[in-house]
Design a protein around this motif. Structure first.
Motif, PDB file in Angstrom:
ATOM      1  N   LEU A 195       0.813  -1.224   0.000  1.00  0.00           N
ATOM      2  CA  LEU A 195       0.000   0.000   0.000  1.00  0.00           C
ATOM      3  C   LEU A 195       0.839   1.263   0.000  1.00  0.00           C
ATOM      4  N   ASP A 196       2.025   1.207   0.627  1.00  0.00           N
ATOM      5  CA  ASP A 196       2.857   2.409   0.761  1.00  0.00           C
ATOM      6  C   ASP A 196       3.978   2.487  -0.261  1.00  0.00           C
ATOM      7  N   GLY A 197       4.018   1.543  -1.199  1.00  0.00           N
ATOM      8  CA  GLY A 197       5.053   1.565  -2.224  1.00  0.00           C
ATOM      9  C   GLY A 197       6.268   0.715  -1.897  1.00  0.00           C
ATOM     10  N   ARG A 198       6.427   0.343  -0.629  1.00  0.00           N
ATOM     11  CA  ARG A 198       7.513  -0.558  -0.260  1.00  0.00           C
ATOM     12  C   ARG A 198       7.111  -2.001  -0.565  1.00  0.00           C
ATOM     13  N   LYS A 199       8.076  -2.927  -0.467  1.00  0.00           N
ATOM     14  CA  LYS A 199       7.771  -4.333  -0.706  1.00  0.00           C
ATOM     15  C   LYS A 199       6.603  -4.769   0.171  1.00  0.00           C
ATOM     16  N   MET A 200       5.629  -5.485  -0.412  1.00  0.00           N
ATOM     17  CA  MET A 200       4.492  -5.953   0.359  1.00  0.00           C
ATOM     18  C   MET A 200       4.976  -6.956   1.402  1.00  0.00           C
ATOM     19  N   SER A 201       4.763  -6.626   2.669  1.00  0.00           N
ATOM     20  CA  SER A 201       5.293  -7.462   3.745  1.00  0.00           C
ATOM     21  C   SER A 201       4.503  -7.243   5.017  1.00  0.00           C
ATOM     22  N   LYS A 202       4.303  -8.319   5.756  1.00  0.00           N
ATOM     23  CA  LYS A 202       3.634  -8.206   7.069  1.00  0.00           C
ATOM     24  C   LYS A 202       4.421  -7.279   7.981  1.00  0.00           C
ATOM     25  N   SER A 203       5.745  -7.260   7.819  1.00  0.00           N
ATOM     26  CA  SER A 203       6.601  -6.423   8.672  1.00  0.00           C
ATOM     27  C   SER A 203       6.281  -4.947   8.503  1.00  0.00           C
ATOM     28  N   TYR A 204       5.847  -4.543   7.312  1.00  0.00           N
ATOM     29  CA  TYR A 204       5.534  -3.146   7.038  1.00  0.00           C
ATOM     30  C   TYR A 204       4.056  -2.827   7.228  1.00  0.00           C
ATOM     31  N   ASP A 205       3.258  -3.848   7.512  1.00  0.00           N
ATOM     32  CA  ASP A 205       1.816  -3.657   7.671  1.00  0.00           C
ATOM     33  C   ASP A 205       1.219  -2.958   6.449  1.00  0.00           C
ATOM     34  N   ASN A 206       1.635  -3.389   5.270  1.00  0.00           N
ATOM     35  CA  ASN A 206       1.186  -2.747   4.026  1.00  0.00           C
ATOM     36  C   ASN A 206       0.625  -3.763   3.032  1.00  0.00           C
ATOM     37  N   THR A 207       0.139  -4.882   3.552  1.00  0.00           N
ATOM     38  CA  THR A 207      -0.283  -5.973   2.672  1.00  0.00           C
ATOM     39  C   THR A 207      -1.749  -5.862   2.254  1.00  0.00           C
ATOM     40  N   ILE A 208      -2.061  -6.591   1.200  1.00  0.00           N
ATOM     41  CA  ILE A 208      -3.448  -6.784   0.767  1.00  0.00           C
ATOM     42  C   ILE A 208      -3.727  -8.281   0.893  1.00  0.00           C
ATOM     43  N   PRO A 209      -4.420  -8.696   1.950  1.00  0.00           N
ATOM     44  CA  PRO A 209      -4.710 -10.120   2.125  1.00  0.00           C
ATOM     45  C   PRO A 209      -5.465 -10.673   0.923  1.00  0.00           C
ATOM     46  N   LEU A 210      -5.203 -11.929   0.613  1.00  0.00           N
ATOM     47  CA  LEU A 210      -5.790 -12.542  -0.581  1.00  0.00           C
ATOM     48  C   LEU A 210      -7.308 -12.613  -0.546  1.00  0.00           C
ATOM     49  N   PHE A 211      -7.850 -12.968   0.615  1.00  0.00           N
ATOM     50  CA  PHE A 211      -9.267 -13.318   0.635  1.00  0.00           C
ATOM     51  C   PHE A 211     -10.112 -12.433   1.544  1.00  0.00           C
ATOM     52  N   VAL A 212      -9.777 -11.151   1.600  1.00  0.00           N
ATOM     53  CA  VAL A 212     -10.649 -10.229   2.328  1.00  0.00           C
ATOM     54  C   VAL A 212     -11.958 -10.082   1.554  1.00  0.00           C
ATOM     55  N   PRO A 213     -13.046  -9.734   2.231  1.00  0.00           N
ATOM     56  CA  PRO A 213     -14.319  -9.521   1.523  1.00  0.00           C
ATOM     57  C   PRO A 213     -14.195  -8.417   0.473  1.00  0.00           C
ATOM     58  N   GLU A 214     -15.117  -8.407  -0.471  1.00  0.00           N
ATOM     59  CA  GLU A 214     -15.052  -7.460  -1.583  1.00  0.00           C
ATOM     60  C   GLU A 214     -14.917  -6.015  -1.124  1.00  0.00           C
ATOM     61  N   LYS A 215     -15.738  -5.602  -0.166  1.00  0.00           N
ATOM     62  CA  LYS A 215     -15.703  -4.200   0.287  1.00  0.00           C
ATOM     63  C   LYS A 215     -14.346  -3.848   0.873  1.00  0.00           C
ATOM     64  N   LYS A 216     -13.769  -4.767   1.635  1.00  0.00           N
ATOM     65  CA  LYS A 216     -12.460  -4.526   2.239  1.00  0.00           C
ATOM     66  C   LYS A 216     -11.382  -4.489   1.166  1.00  0.00           C
ATOM     67  N   LEU A 217     -11.488  -5.367   0.173  1.00  0.00           N
ATOM     68  CA  LEU A 217     -10.515  -5.379  -0.914  1.00  0.00           C
ATOM     69  C   LEU A 217     -10.525  -4.047  -1.649  1.00  0.00           C
ATOM     70  N   ARG A 218     -11.706  -3.543  -1.950  1.00  0.00           N
ATOM     71  CA  ARG A 218     -11.801  -2.256  -2.642  1.00  0.00           C
ATOM     72  C   ARG A 218     -11.221  -1.129  -1.788  1.00  0.00           C
TER      73      ARG A 218
END
Length: 337
Positions: free
Chosen positions: A199-222
Motif C-alpha cells: 500500500l505504501d510503495g515498499r515491498k508488500m510485507s507483514k513487517s511493514y503492515d502494508n499488505t493486501i490479504p488474498l481473501f478479504v471480503p469485496e468491500k475490504k478489498l476495494r
C-alpha cells in the motif's frame, strides 16, 4: 522415471497476501504439476515460534495458509502437503545433526549476526541479549526439514541461500562421519519471480503492515486498493506505469495483451480513481472462485485436518525408515543387533 525432490516450507505467522501468492504460492503449485517433480510442501509451525508469541495467531495462520493452498488447487494426491509438527523425525534429526554442527558455523548466520549487531548498536553490554536458542539454531532446524526427506532442490529467496549452504555443510559432515547418504540440496532462486509493492510503495510485507490479504471480503478489498499510494498527476496527464504499484499488481495477474492495453491507458492519462476501480474489479473477479473455496474450507476444518494428516502419513512413510537407518548409523540401536 526418477523424480526431482523439491521441498518448500511456509512459516505460519500471518495471513497470506497478494505478494505471497504471486511470489511463492502460484509458482509452487504450478511446479508441483510437473511429472518429473516430487513436491513436498509443509507448514513450518515450529519455525513460527522463533518470533511469534501469540498461540492463537499461529493456530489461525496454520488454518488460513492450508486453506489458501488448497483453494488455489494444490493437488495433495500428487504433492505431499503436511504440518511440520506432525513429523517427529524432524525434531529428532534436528538434535542429531546439531551434535555435528559447529557453533562457529551458526555464529556466521545472517539473522544471528544481525541480532548481535543490533544489541551492539543499542549499547548493550551483552551481545546475546534477547537472542533465543531458537533463533540461533534456526538454520539447523531448516537443515533437518530438508534432509529428513532428502530433498534435492529447495526454492528460496536470496536471504535464505546461506541456510542452504549450511545445510549442504551439515549433510556433508553426516555423510563423512556416518555414511548416511544425504543428498546435498541445491538452492533454487527464481530471479524472475514477482515481488509486489504494498500500500505504501515498499515491498508488500507483514513487517511493514502494508499488505493486501488474498481473501478479504469485496468491500475490504476495494477499500485497501483505494488506499494504494499514487502520485499527484491529474486526469489527462500521462502516467508512468513502470513506477506504479497499481500497474505492478495488475501485471502480476493479467495476460500480456491485457497489460499492453492497461499501459495505453496510463499513457493516455487515465485518472487514478479509474485505475484503482478497474484494478479492484479485475482482482475481485480473479479471486472470486478461490475466495469462495477458501471460505468453504475455513468452515470445514475437519477436512483441512484430514488432508494434513494424510500428508503427514505420506511423509512419515519416508522419514520413519530414514531415521531408523540414521539411528543405526550413529550407534543408537537394540543391544542385540
Amino acid at each position: 522415471m526418477s523424480k526431482t525432490r523439491v521441498l518448500t516450507g511456509i512459516t505460519t505467522t500471518g495471513t497470506p497476501h497478494l505478494g505471497n501468492y504471486v511470489g511463492a504460492i502460484r509458482p509452487a503449485i504450478e511446479a508441483s504439476k510437473q511429472d518429473d517433480v516430487q513436491s513436498y510442501y509443509f507448514l513450518a509451525d515450529y519455525h513460527a515460534i522463533v518470533k511469534a508469541r501469540d498461540p492463537e495467531r499461529i493456530h489461525q495462520s496454520t488454518k488460513e495458509i492450508a486453506a489458501t493452498w488448497l483453494a488455489f488447487g494444490l493437488d495433495t494426491d500428487k504433492a505431499c502437503f503436511y504440518r511440520q509438527s506432525d513429523i517427529p523425525e524432524i525434531m529428532e534429526l534436528n538434535w542429531i545433526i546439531s551434535c555435528l554442527t559447529a557453533k562457529g558455523l551458526m555464529n556466521r548466520a545472517h539473522a544471528y549476526k544481525a541480532a548481535v549487531q543490533l544489541n551492539d548498536d543499542e549499547g548493550s553490554s551483552d551481545p546475546d541479549k534477547g537472542i533465543t536458542m531458537g533463533l540461533f539454531g534456526y538454520p539447523v532446524l531448516m537443515a533437518a526439514d530438508i534432509l529428513v526427506l532428502n530433498a534435492q532442490k529447495v526454492p528460496v529467496g536470496k536471504d535464505q541461500i546461506q541456510h542452504l549452504e549450511m545445510t549442504r555443510d551439515i549433510a556433508g559432515r553426516m555423510n563423512h562421519h556416518y555414511k548416511v547418504g544425504f543428498n546435498l540440496p541445491d538452492a533454487v532462486v527464481d530471479v524472475d519471480s514477482a515481488v509486489l509493492s504494498g500500500l505504501d510503495g515498499r515491498k508488500m510485507s507483514k513487517s511493514y503492515d502494508n499488505t493486501i490479504p488474498l481473501f478479504v471480503p469485496e468491500k475490504k478489498l476495494r477499500k485497501l486498493i483505494m488506499k494504494i499510494k499514487t502520485n499527484s498527476l491529474e486526469p489527462g496527464e500521462p502516467k508512468n506505469p513502470h513506477s506504479c504499484t497499481l500497474f505492478e499488481i495488475y501485471s502480476a495477474f493479467a495476460t500480456e495483451e491485457e497489460i499492453q492495453a492497461k499501459r495505453a491507458q496510463y499513457e493516455a492519462g487515465a485518472a487514478w480513481g479509474e485505475l484503482k476501480q478497474e484494478l479492484f474489479e479485475y482482482l475481485n473477479n480473479h479471486l472470486k472462485e478461490p475466495r469462495a473455496k477458501y471460505e468453504e474450507l475455513l468452515n470445514n476444518p475437519d477436512y483441512i485436518e484430514d488432508i494434513l494428516n494424510k500428508g503427514a502419513a505420506k511423509a512419515r512413510a519416508e522419514t520413519t525408515p530414514l531415521l531408523e537407518k540414521i539411528r543405526h548409523s550413529i550407534g543408537i540401536r537394540p543391544i542385540n543387533v
